[in-house]
Design an enzyme around this catalytic site. Structure first.
Site, short mmCIF file in Angstrom:
data_model
loop_
_atom_site.label_atom_id
_atom_site.label_comp_id
_atom_site.label_asym_id
_atom_site.label_seq_id
_atom_site.Cartn_x
_atom_site.Cartn_y
_atom_site.Cartn_z
N GLY A 14 0.84 -1.20 0.00
CA GLY A 14 0.00 0.00 0.00
C GLY A 14 0.87 1.24 0.00
O GLY A 14 1.95 1.26 -0.59
N CYS A 15 0.43 2.25 0.68
CA CYS A 15 1.15 3.52 0.74
C CYS A 15 2.53 3.35 1.37
O CYS A 15 2.66 2.78 2.45
CB CYS A 15 0.32 4.52 1.56
SG CYS A 15 1.16 6.08 1.85
N PHE A 16 3.55 3.88 0.71
CA PHE A 16 4.90 3.71 1.25
C PHE A 16 5.15 4.51 2.51
O PHE A 16 6.09 4.25 3.25
CB PHE A 16 5.99 3.93 0.20
CG PHE A 16 5.94 5.20 -0.61
CD1 PHE A 16 5.38 6.37 -0.17
CD2 PHE A 16 6.50 5.19 -1.88
CE1 PHE A 16 5.37 7.52 -0.95
CE2 PHE A 16 6.50 6.33 -2.67
CZ PHE A 16 5.93 7.50 -2.20
N CYS A 18 3.24 4.35 5.02
CA CYS A 18 2.88 3.35 6.04
C CYS A 18 4.00 2.33 6.23
O CYS A 18 4.42 2.07 7.36
CB CYS A 18 1.61 2.63 5.65
SG CYS A 18 0.15 3.66 5.46
#
Length: 179
Positions: A14-16, A18
């Protein structure tokens, strides 16, 4: 620690922002860089990746000391801190650039990841894991404003809503591997 004793792991979950925030807190992890990998375009930028023009995933590249943390332990954290059963989506982040992927760097990493996925499919998840298992491709560092994003922006609503729960899970479930 000499750099030649460090190994590399590359994950997309997902979002880097995170994944970088999570893995920075793991003992034996010497460096975590957010970036882009898995696509066809050289030197992509955030806007191109986010618009789906490059086929890259937002990912992190980790340099770690295998004497302090194993690849299997890194995979345990990876699978616990995102949903590997949703295709091209993590929470409200939707698109192929948010896919779940393991970009392995050698045959040993491939075999370990394959075994872990098989075990998790048999024991933990109600839905099949859709995490890609792909040979590592060139990794392009993200722009500087994405580096240390969580640590520099903890009060931002996205960080509080999406990243804080991942950090809390890490702090409670993975105490033995924390720095």
């Amino acid at each position: 620690m000499e750099n030649n004793k460090l190994e590399t792991a590359t994950f997309a979950g997902g979002c880097f922002w995170c994944t970088e925030a999570v893995f920075k807190r793991i003992k034996g992890v010497e460096r975590v860089l957010p970036g882009y990998t898995g696509g066809e375009v050289k030197n992509p930028c955030y806007r191109e990746v986010a618009m789906g023009l490059t086929n890259h995933a937002e990912a992190i590249q980790i340099k770690y000391n295998p004497a302090l943390i194993s690849y299997q332990q890194l995979l345990a954290v990876f699978f616990a801190t995102h949903d590997p059963t949703t295709l091209n989506r993590q929470a409200n982040d939707v698109g192929k650039h948010y896919r779940s992927a393991i970009f392995y760097h050698n045959d040993k990493q491939y075999e370990i990841a394959k075994r872990v996925i098989k075990e998790l499919n048999a024991t933990i998840y109600n839905h099949k894991i859709v995490t890609e298992l792909t040979l590592a491709k060139p990794f392009y560092n993200a722009e500087s404003e994405h580096v240390d994003y969580y640590d520099l922006n903890k009060e931002q609503p996205y960080c509080q809503a999406i990243i804080n729960p991942k950090i809390n899970l890490l702090l409670t479930r993975f105490k033995s591997v924390l720095k």
